[in-house]
Motif scaffolding. Structure first.
Motif, PDB file in Angstrom:
ATOM      1  N   LEU A  21      11.399  -1.537  16.717  1.00 39.16           N
ATOM      2  CA  LEU A  21      10.963  -2.256  15.523  1.00 39.16           C
ATOM      3  C   LEU A  21      10.030  -1.397  14.682  1.00 39.16           C
ATOM      4  N   ALA A  22       9.156  -0.627  15.341  1.00 40.16           N
ATOM      5  CA  ALA A  22       8.266   0.267  14.607  1.00 40.16           C
ATOM      6  C   ALA A  22       9.054   1.355  13.903  1.00 40.16           C
ATOM      7  N   ALA A  23      10.100   1.873  14.537  1.00 41.65           N
ATOM      8  CA  ALA A  23      10.911   2.928  13.928  1.00 41.65           C
ATOM      9  C   ALA A  23      11.646   2.413  12.696  1.00 41.65           C
ATOM     10  N   ILE A  24      12.261   1.256  12.796  1.00 39.87           N
ATOM     11  CA  ILE A  24      12.996   0.724  11.639  1.00 39.87           C
ATOM     12  C   ILE A  24      12.039   0.338  10.521  1.00 39.87           C
ATOM     13  N   THR A  25      10.860  -0.143  10.862  1.00 42.70           N
ATOM     14  CA  THR A  25       9.857  -0.452   9.846  1.00 42.70           C
ATOM     15  C   THR A  25       9.420   0.814   9.119  1.00 42.70           C
ATOM     16  N   ALA A  26       9.229   1.903   9.868  1.00 41.79           N
ATOM     17  CA  ALA A  26       8.833   3.169   9.246  1.00 41.79           C
ATOM     18  C   ALA A  26       9.920   3.690   8.313  1.00 41.79           C
ATOM     19  N   VAL A  27      11.166   3.559   8.720  1.00 44.47           N
ATOM     20  CA  VAL A  27      12.274   4.012   7.870  1.00 44.47           C
ATOM     21  C   VAL A  27      12.351   3.182   6.598  1.00 44.47           C
ATOM     22  N   LEU A  28      12.232   1.885   6.723  1.00 42.89           N
ATOM     23  CA  LEU A  28      12.302   1.018   5.542  1.00 42.89           C
ATOM     24  C   LEU A  28      11.143   1.271   4.585  1.00 42.89           C
ATOM     25  N   LEU A  29       9.947   1.459   5.121  1.00 46.88           N
ATOM     26  CA  LEU A  29       8.797   1.745   4.267  1.00 46.88           C
ATOM     27  C   LEU A  29       8.923   3.103   3.593  1.00 46.88           C
ATOM     28  N   ALA A  30       9.465   4.092   4.297  1.00 47.52           N
ATOM     29  CA  ALA A  30       9.660   5.416   3.699  1.00 47.52           C
ATOM     30  C   ALA A  30      10.687   5.364   2.572  1.00 47.52           C
ATOM     31  N   ARG A  31      11.750   4.599   2.776  1.00 42.09           N
ATOM     32  CA  ARG A  31      12.754   4.452   1.704  1.00 42.09           C
ATOM     33  C   ARG A  31      12.176   3.733   0.496  1.00 42.09           C
ATOM     34  N   ALA A  32      11.377   2.717   0.730  1.00 45.70           N
ATOM     35  CA  ALA A  32      10.774   1.973  -0.381  1.00 45.70           C
ATOM     36  C   ALA A  32       9.790   2.847  -1.145  1.00 45.70           C
ATOM     37  N   ALA A  33       9.071   3.712  -0.433  1.00 46.06           N
ATOM     38  CA  ALA A  33       8.090   4.577  -1.092  1.00 46.06           C
ATOM     39  C   ALA A  33       8.772   5.727  -1.826  1.00 46.06           C
ATOM     40  N   ALA A  34       9.961   6.127  -1.428  1.00 43.37           N
ATOM     41  CA  ALA A  34      10.652   7.255  -2.039  1.00 43.37           C
ATOM     42  C   ALA A  34      11.220   6.913  -3.409  1.00 43.37           C
ATOM     43  N   GLN A  35      11.481   5.668  -3.674  1.00 42.09           N
ATOM     44  CA  GLN A  35      12.061   5.253  -4.950  1.00 42.09           C
ATOM     45  C   GLN A  35      10.952   4.806  -5.883  1.00 42.09           C
ATOM     46  N   PRO A  36      10.795   5.486  -7.035  1.00 44.48           N
ATOM     47  CA  PRO A  36       9.747   5.065  -7.964  1.00 44.48           C
ATOM     48  C   PRO A  36      10.034   3.672  -8.518  1.00 44.48           C
ATOM     49  N   ALA A  37       8.989   2.906  -8.688  1.00 46.69           N
ATOM     50  CA  ALA A  37       9.148   1.518  -9.155  1.00 46.69           C
ATOM     51  C   ALA A  37       9.589   1.449 -10.608  1.00 46.69           C
ATOM     52  N   ASP A  38       9.193   2.445 -11.415  1.00 46.09           N
ATOM     53  CA  ASP A  38       9.528   2.408 -12.837  1.00 46.09           C
ATOM     54  C   ASP A  38      10.661   3.367 -13.180  1.00 46.09           C
ATOM     55  N   ALA A  39      11.608   3.545 -12.279  1.00 40.86           N
ATOM     56  CA  ALA A  39      12.746   4.423 -12.522  1.00 40.86           C
ATOM     57  C   ALA A  39      13.612   3.825 -13.626  1.00 40.86           C
ATOM     58  N   PRO A  40      14.077   4.667 -14.554  1.00 41.94           N
ATOM     59  CA  PRO A  40      14.938   4.138 -15.626  1.00 41.94           C
ATOM     60  C   PRO A  40      16.277   3.687 -15.050  1.00 41.94           C
ATOM     61  N   ALA A  41      16.823   2.683 -15.669  1.00 37.88           N
ATOM     62  CA  ALA A  41      18.093   2.151 -15.210  1.00 37.88           C
ATOM     63  C   ALA A  41      19.207   3.155 -15.483  1.00 37.88           C
TER      64      ALA A  41
END
Length: 68
Positions: A21-41
């Motif tokens: 569970l810790a490993a999958i949480t780390a992967v999901l958080l890393a993916r969420a942090a890698a994508q900028p929130a204000d990326a143009p469509a």
């Protein structure tokens, strides 16, 4: 009483160890942090459909028509 970890992730099938569970949480958080929130469509391409709408075509086509 449920803890915070129990309410965040839920295992649907099988048994997951706390390390898994810790490993999958780390992967999901890393993916969420890698994508900028204000990326143009991404560009959408053309605005019209690539196919014909049958309700806008005339009801009769000649037998020698190239459209049929």
């Amino acid at each position: 009483m449920t803890t915070a970890a129990e309410s965040v992730l839920r295992v649907e099938k099988g048994l997951a160890d706390p390390e898994e569970l810790a490993a999958i949480t780390a992967v999901l958080l890393a993916r969420a942090a890698a994508q900028p929130a204000d990326a143009p469509a991404a560009p959408r391409g053309r605005n019209t459909a690539g196919w014909r709408r049958l309700e806008r075509t005339p009801g009769f086509r000649a037998p020698h028509s190239w459209q049929g």
